[in-house]
Design a protein around this motif. Structure first.
Motif, mmCIF file in Angstrom:
data_model
loop_
_atom_site.group_PDB
_atom_site.id
_atom_site.type_symbol
_atom_site.label_atom_id
_atom_site.label_comp_id
_atom_site.label_asym_id
_atom_site.label_seq_id
_atom_site.Cartn_x
_atom_site.Cartn_y
_atom_site.Cartn_z
ATOM 1 N N LEU A 2 38.015 49.142 63.086
ATOM 2 C CA LEU A 2 39.240 49.898 62.886
ATOM 3 C C LEU A 2 39.444 50.160 61.409
ATOM 4 O O LEU A 2 39.193 49.304 60.561
ATOM 5 N N ARG A 3 39.922 51.371 61.104
ATOM 6 C CA ARG A 3 40.235 51.719 59.727
ATOM 7 C C ARG A 3 41.717 52.024 59.640
ATOM 8 O O ARG A 3 42.426 52.084 60.653
ATOM 9 N N TYR A 4 42.204 52.239 58.412
ATOM 10 C CA TYR A 4 43.643 52.453 58.236
ATOM 11 C C TYR A 4 44.110 53.650 59.050
ATOM 12 O O TYR A 4 45.225 53.709 59.525
ATOM 13 N N ARG A 5 43.232 54.670 59.239
ATOM 14 C CA ARG A 5 43.652 55.883 59.972
ATOM 15 C C ARG A 5 43.914 55.576 61.438
ATOM 16 O O ARG A 5 44.648 56.279 62.111
ATOM 17 N N ASP A 6 43.311 54.453 61.952
ATOM 18 C CA ASP A 6 43.567 54.061 63.329
ATOM 19 C C ASP A 6 44.978 53.504 63.485
ATOM 20 O O ASP A 6 45.579 53.581 64.553
ATOM 21 N N PHE A 7 45.468 52.897 62.415
ATOM 22 C CA PHE A 7 46.818 52.334 62.435
ATOM 23 C C PHE A 7 47.858 53.371 62.042
ATOM 24 O O PHE A 7 48.976 53.387 62.556
ATOM 25 N N PHE A 8 47.515 54.226 61.086
ATOM 26 C CA PHE A 8 48.460 55.188 60.541
ATOM 27 C C PHE A 8 47.889 56.596 60.676
ATOM 28 O O PHE A 8 47.468 57.218 59.699
ATOM 29 N N SER A 27 50.745 51.029 64.728
ATOM 30 C CA SER A 27 51.700 50.401 63.802
ATOM 31 C C SER A 27 53.109 50.387 64.363
ATOM 32 O O SER A 27 53.917 49.528 64.026
ATOM 33 N N ASP A 28 53.428 51.354 65.249
ATOM 34 C CA ASP A 28 54.786 51.394 65.807
ATOM 35 C C ASP A 28 55.044 50.265 66.786
ATOM 36 O O ASP A 28 56.177 50.011 67.177
ATOM 37 N N THR A 29 53.981 49.610 67.218
ATOM 38 C CA THR A 29 54.150 48.483 68.130
ATOM 39 C C THR A 29 54.362 47.175 67.393
ATOM 40 O O THR A 29 54.658 46.152 68.028
ATOM 41 N N LEU A 30 54.226 47.204 66.073
ATOM 42 C CA LEU A 30 54.372 45.962 65.283
ATOM 43 C C LEU A 30 55.835 45.729 64.907
ATOM 44 O O LEU A 30 56.563 46.677 64.616
ATOM 45 N N PRO A 31 56.273 44.467 64.872
ATOM 46 C CA PRO A 31 57.651 44.175 64.472
ATOM 47 C C PRO A 31 57.853 44.229 62.958
ATOM 48 O O PRO A 31 58.984 44.231 62.470
ATOM 49 N N LEU A 32 56.773 44.271 62.202
ATOM 50 C CA LEU A 32 56.828 44.280 60.745
ATOM 51 C C LEU A 32 56.979 45.703 60.240
ATOM 52 O O LEU A 32 56.303 46.615 60.712
ATOM 53 N N GLY A 33 57.900 45.922 59.315
ATOM 54 C CA GLY A 33 58.073 47.242 58.745
ATOM 55 C C GLY A 33 56.866 47.643 57.925
ATOM 56 O O GLY A 33 56.403 46.865 57.087
ATOM 57 N N ILE A 34 56.345 48.856 58.161
ATOM 58 C CA ILE A 34 55.157 49.327 57.455
ATOM 59 C C ILE A 34 55.428 50.718 56.895
ATOM 60 O O ILE A 34 55.991 51.586 57.568
ATOM 61 N N SER A 46 55.879 56.024 57.812
ATOM 62 C CA SER A 46 56.631 54.785 58.076
ATOM 63 C C SER A 46 56.614 54.517 59.560
ATOM 64 O O SER A 46 56.659 55.459 60.368
ATOM 65 N N ASN A 47 56.558 53.248 59.910
ATOM 66 C CA ASN A 47 56.577 52.936 61.339
ATOM 67 C C ASN A 47 58.007 52.725 61.812
ATOM 68 O O ASN A 47 58.976 52.751 61.027
ATOM 69 N N ALA A 48 58.161 52.512 63.108
ATOM 70 C CA ALA A 48 59.497 52.398 63.699
ATOM 71 C C ALA A 48 60.267 51.211 63.140
ATOM 72 O O ALA A 48 61.483 51.297 62.906
ATOM 73 N N ALA A 49 59.578 50.084 62.893
ATOM 74 C CA ALA A 49 60.259 48.896 62.382
ATOM 75 C C ALA A 49 60.801 49.144 60.980
ATOM 76 O O ALA A 49 61.899 48.695 60.639
#
Length: 452
Positions: A2-8, A27-34, A46-49
């Motif tokens: 996985l690379r950053y583009r897979d997360f964002f 990243s939207d499934t993570l509880p940590l703000g990104i 930015s993700n949902a958190a």
């Protein structure tokens, strides 16, 4: 892999992934703000958190500088820190307050790591977590620490300012604290004493046998009660000097009531017994002549009165005035005057019984209390004896001096039943004698009022 583009995905390829209908990023499934920013700090994703934490939508955040959400009071400091991290190509970590879109303030911890995977100009991925609860606990802890420090300092100042020595031990009998007075008396400094066994710092011997005495701290711990040091205790200081002390020890409990040590409070007793006895003596005696003072006279009068009533006996008061004492002082000086008063006190005591009381009532006035006399003539006989003794010449300051006294007599119960009544009658009789310049006789006693 996985690379950053897979997360964002939006940050990786905005043109490809922009617009509705795209899938939800991991990243939207993570509880940590990104948050993803470019190197200048402009928001790319930015993700949902993260959006929930700052209160802004993803579209509102895009293109804004990430520091726009930082509280104004923390903003400049945080930006300086960010610029230094970017310039040095280093990671970025800070704790700062975030001002949400609704004005609410939240403490956050932000960690930004350099992101270099095929991203033009490089960028940073930020992780953000809410640490408001942690900060509240930290503030409470710091406040508690400050209060504890202040209380400790206050206790330290208090213990160092008192006159008694204070020494404490842990449950194993090792010194854990001592104040300034304890340092002085034991000869050990606080730094030297702490951690040592109590027996090394606080060596106590029996004054008579010179054998070690029982450890008061250990006794207090074992009995879980306050204990007093045995009498005749000697503290052996570090330099070998022996010092008489008085002390007590008490157990120390923790918050659960468990004994965790003991505290010993002691003081220099070298002069305490002598001082106590001296103070008690001065409370009852005249400092110059060592005769009883007025307070002692009234106490002794009540005791004699009780005995006279019980045994059906009489008592007598002799009120004595030293004639022309002012003239003697003027001629010979006050030092010689004091010597005369001292000598007269000795003559008065020599003329009465040990059970009688001789009192210096005023400057040159004396009162003699004769307890349990059989008849009034005995009082007049003592008055004659005193006048003759005072008239015997003596050498004071190189001068021959013979004293002349005026003495008034009153008898219990004929002339009164209280100290004030008898003193008043004797004082009146003394002035009659002084005017007539003759020895006191029974007819010079003032008559008893008809009401008696």
């Amino acid at each position: 892999m996985l690379r950053y583009r897979d997360f964002f995905p939006l940050a990786a390829d905005r043109q490809t992934n922009a617009g509705p209908g795209t899938g939800i990023s991991l990243s939207d499934t993570l509880p940590l703000g990104i948050l993803v920013t470019d190197r200048e700090g402009k928001c790319l994703y930015s993700n949902a958190a993260y959006q929930k934490l700052c209160g802004w939508t993803g579209d509102e955040l895009i293109g804004s500088h990430w520091s726009a959400v930082i509280h104004p009071q923390d903003h400049d400091k945080v930006v300086r820190h960010w610029d230094a991290a970017v310039l040095g190509h280093k990671s970025f970590l800070c704790e700062a307050r975030m001002k949400r879109s609704n004005g609410e303030v939240v403490w956050t911890r932000r960690n930004a790591a350099l992101l270099a995977d095929t991203m033009p100009g490089h960028g940073y991925v930020h992780t953000l977590e809410d640490i408001s609860t942690y900060k509240a606990h930290e503030r409470a802890r710091k406040k508690a620490e400050e209060q504890l420090f202040e209380e400790k300092e206050r206790a330290q100042v208090t213990l160092d300012s008192i006159g008694d020595a204070v020494l404490s031990t842990d449950i194993d009998g090792r010194v854990s604290y001592m104040n300034g007075v304890a340092e002085t008396l034991t000869g050990f400094s606080r730094q030297e004493a702490i951690g040592r066994p109590l027996s090394e710092v606080f060596q106590v011997l029996d004054a008579d046998s010179h054998k070690p005495m029982a450890d008061p701290a250990r006794r207090a711990i074992q009995s879980d009660s306050i204990v007093a040091l045995e009498a005749n205790a000697l503290l052996v200081a570090r330099d070998g000097v022996e010092l008489a002390i008085e002390d007590s020890a008490a157990p120390i409990h923790n918050r659960y009531g468990v004994v965790v040590g003991a505290v010993i409070v002691f003081h220099d007793a070298r002069f305490s017994r002598e001082t106590t006895a001296r103070m008690a003596y001065l409370a009852q005696h005249d400092a110059l002549t060592n005769l009883h003072n007025r307070n002692a006279f009234y106490e002794r009068f009540e005791q004699s009165l009780a005995l006279a009533r019980r045994h059906g006996q009489q008592m007598a008061l002799l009120f004595i005035d030293l004639d022309n004492f002012k003239g003697i002082n003027d001629v010979l000086g006050h030092e010689s005057g004091d010597m005369i008063l001292i000598a007269l006190a000795g003559k008065l005591k020599a003329c009465v019984r040990a059970t009688d009381t001789v009192c210096r009532y005023g400057g040159d006035e004396f009162v003699v209390l004769l307890g349990e006399i059989a008849q009034p003539d005995h009082a007049f006989a003592v008055a004659d004896k005193i006048r003759e003794a005072a008239a015997a010449p003596m050498v004071i300051g190189g001068h021959d001096v013979a004293l002349q006294l005026s003495i008034g007599v009153s008898v219990y119960p004929d002339n009164g039943e209280t100290a004030d009544e008898l003193l008043k009658r004797a004082d009146t009789a003394m002035y009659r004698v002084k005017i007539l310049n003759r020895r006191p006789v029974a007819e010079h006693l003032p008559p008893v009022s008809a009401g008696r």
